[in-house]
Write a protein that holds these residues in place. Sequence first.
Motif, PDB file in Angstrom:
ATOM      1  N   GLU A 189       0.842  -1.200   0.000  1.00  0.00           N
ATOM      2  CA  GLU A 189       0.000   0.000   0.000  1.00  0.00           C
ATOM      3  C   GLU A 189       0.876   1.249   0.000  1.00  0.00           C
ATOM      4  OE1 GLU A 189      -2.904   0.162   3.088  1.00  0.00           O
ATOM      5  OE2 GLU A 189      -3.671  -1.865   2.707  1.00  0.00           O
TER       6      GLU A 189
ATOM      7  N   HIS B 292       1.224   4.971   1.088  1.00  0.00           N
ATOM      8  CA  HIS B 292       0.689   5.962   2.012  1.00  0.00           C
ATOM      9  C   HIS B 292       1.763   7.004   2.307  1.00  0.00           C
ATOM     10  CE1 HIS B 292      -3.095   3.999   3.342  1.00  0.00           C
ATOM     11  NE2 HIS B 292      -2.422   2.866   3.147  1.00  0.00           N
TER      12      HIS B 292
ATOM     13  N   SER C  19      -2.301   9.650   5.570  1.00  0.00           N
ATOM     14  CA  SER C  19      -3.189   8.476   5.575  1.00  0.00           C
ATOM     15  C   SER C  19      -2.458   7.318   6.225  1.00  0.00           C
ATOM     16  CB  SER C  19      -3.622   8.109   4.149  1.00  0.00           C
ATOM     17  OG  SER C  19      -2.499   7.709   3.370  1.00  0.00           O
TER      18      SER C  19
ATOM     19  N   PRO D 258      -2.757   2.805   6.974  1.00  0.00           N
ATOM     20  CA  PRO D 258      -3.464   1.553   6.653  1.00  0.00           C
ATOM     21  C   PRO D 258      -4.551   1.241   7.674  1.00  0.00           C
ATOM     22  CG  PRO D 258      -1.090   1.249   6.538  1.00  0.00           C
ATOM     23  CD  PRO D 258      -1.319   2.591   7.149  1.00  0.00           C
ATOM     24  N   GLU D 259      -5.619   0.639   7.209  1.00  0.00           N
ATOM     25  CA  GLU D 259      -6.703   0.250   8.097  1.00  0.00           C
ATOM     26  C   GLU D 259      -6.385  -1.087   8.763  1.00  0.00           C
ATOM     27  OE1 GLU D 259     -10.315   0.182   5.883  1.00  0.00           O
ATOM     28  OE2 GLU D 259     -10.334   2.347   5.512  1.00  0.00           O
ATOM     29  N   GLY D 260      -7.024  -1.320   9.894  1.00  0.00           N
ATOM     30  CA  GLY D 260      -6.900  -2.602  10.568  1.00  0.00           C
ATOM     31  C   GLY D 260      -6.019  -2.540  11.792  1.00  0.00           C
ATOM     32  N   SER D 261      -5.913  -3.682  12.471  1.00  0.00           N
ATOM     33  CA  SER D 261      -5.038  -3.810  13.629  1.00  0.00           C
ATOM     34  C   SER D 261      -4.084  -4.973  13.375  1.00  0.00           C
ATOM     35  CB  SER D 261      -5.840  -4.027  14.909  1.00  0.00           C
ATOM     36  OG  SER D 261      -6.606  -5.218  14.830  1.00  0.00           O
TER      37      SER D 261
ATOM     38  N   HIS E 134      -0.039   6.939  15.321  1.00  0.00           N
ATOM     39  CA  HIS E 134      -0.961   6.090  14.558  1.00  0.00           C
ATOM     40  C   HIS E 134      -0.496   4.631  14.591  1.00  0.00           C
ATOM     41  CE1 HIS E 134      -3.771   8.987  13.104  1.00  0.00           C
ATOM     42  NE2 HIS E 134      -2.891   9.670  12.398  1.00  0.00           N
TER      43      HIS E 134
ATOM     44  N   ALA F 174      -2.504   1.183  15.951  1.00  0.00           N
ATOM     45  CA  ALA F 174      -2.789   0.048  15.067  1.00  0.00           C
ATOM     46  C   ALA F 174      -2.371  -1.285  15.665  1.00  0.00           C
ATOM     47  CB  ALA F 174      -2.077   0.244  13.728  1.00  0.00           C
TER      48      ALA F 174
END
Length: 207
Positions: free
Chosen positions: A88, A90, A95, A97-100, A125, A129
């Motif tokens: 990804e 970023h 921005s 990344p989504e998720g844990s 951030h 995460a």
Amino acid sequence: MDSTQQFWEDFYRDKDQVWSGKANPLLVREVAELTPGAALDLGCGEGGDAIWLTQRGWRVTAVDISDVALKRAAGHAAEAGADGIVWERHDLAKSFPEGSFDLVSAQFFHSPVAVDGERDKALRHASEAVAPGGTLIVAGHAGWPTWLEEPPHKDFHFPTPAEVLETLALADGWTVELQEVVTRDFPGPEGQQGTRSDNVLRVRRSA
């Protein structure tokens, strides 16, 4: 494309290969005994860490600001048979990344073009995460090599583990497992004798 992304695109485009392709030794040392799960590799560069983690059973999301680096990393992963890495792009100041993740790794997360506060924001951030029971590892240089007489960025500040910990501003429910400065032999490009020191911080979130 803003100036930060342009810097890193040019940084990677100027050479066919920038890094060794091997995993960072501090990551190898700190992760070797962990149970594989979901991992997030921040500033993945040409993919050495992500490939190593995948080969040891981790499910890896690898992130970089540079499209050139990500394409090169994906190529190296294909050559190594390291399938399943999610790549990804970023700018982590904008921005994330989504998720844990069971492991979040920020290895040598330095930038000579970062705006004040951007690195701190990205590291906070990163801590957010980390999944319950998961680990955050932040490794970085502690200074320039001892043989380097004229550093390219004289005013560049290398945060200490204590400064990184202060930046993270972790709430209750975290354990600091390691704060260490590691010094290793680091010869110069013309065979100069010298050393370089690196910082490593490892923290774990309560399950």
